[in-house]
Design an enzyme around this catalytic site. Sequence first.
Site, short mmCIF file in Angstrom:
data_model
loop_
_atom_site.label_atom_id
_atom_site.label_comp_id
_atom_site.label_asym_id
_atom_site.label_seq_id
_atom_site.Cartn_x
_atom_site.Cartn_y
_atom_site.Cartn_z
N ASP A 187 0.78 -1.34 0.21
CA ASP A 187 -0.14 0.00 0.11
C ASP A 187 0.75 1.18 -0.07
OD1 ASP A 187 -2.22 1.32 0.21
OD2 ASP A 187 -2.77 1.06 2.07
N ASN A 233 -11.03 -1.95 -6.25
CA ASN A 233 -9.93 -1.33 -6.97
C ASN A 233 -10.27 -1.11 -8.33
OD1 ASN A 233 -7.16 -2.55 -5.17
ND2 ASN A 233 -8.37 -0.69 -4.70
#
Length: 260
Positions: free
Chosen positions: A35, A84
């Site tokens: 991330d 996503n």
Amino acid sequence: MMQPIRRLAYELYACRLRAQLTHQPLPRHVAMVMDGNRRWARQMGFDDPGLGHRYGAEHIHEVLGWCAEMGIRHVTLFLASVDNMRKRASDEVEHLMRMIEEVVAEPLLRPTNPWQLHLAGRADVLPDSTRHALKLAEDATRERGADCHLTVAIGYDGREEIVGAVRALLADEARAGAALDDVAQRLTADAIAARLYTGGQPDPDLVIRTSGERRMSGFLLWQAAYSELYFCDVYWPGFRKIDFMRALRSYAARGRRLGA
């Protein structure tokens, strides 16, 4: 003048960490939530935050090298969730998928690359080119033996994975003519686990998430039930070898109880 001194200090600290890990229990399987790519790019002053995806993708192979060096033969990487794919801007998703094709999948085709690729997630939410590139790499690495296994979670959602595994189990039982009551009586965790995307692979011993976020985001919800969790404040492209070894040191210092 300071740069060589910093480099020397870094190398000395890395050697110290490596020595601390000697004869310590290390994870067999490490999973990572990579991330912070865009935030890292902004931190570095790039005009286009999307460049963080390229640096993050390129960093994957360096981190895999660290894993191999430490004898870690199973690695699972969370590249992109179903959310996503559906909710981020189309140009960002397109850029990310291109990086996965060019920087993640293509290097795995090299004969000198030791990693055998496994895919976890819904192929139907991926662009055709990304699906083709990953399938090509998966097929090309299939015969590399059982030494180094890399699982890429892309188009992935942990809850959907569990639902899909239960649905597959019920379909198998229905084809065999089993009654629903009988299936319910015989249902086991192992039977569900065998039908997950990662069926047949060991569960992760350690899950690392970069960027300072402290949540799983639907990653390996079933498989990580007894995993040790390590949250690192550094963004993924800036994740250093010493950060990795600190995670291993933290793991080694914990007494794993596995539900006991």
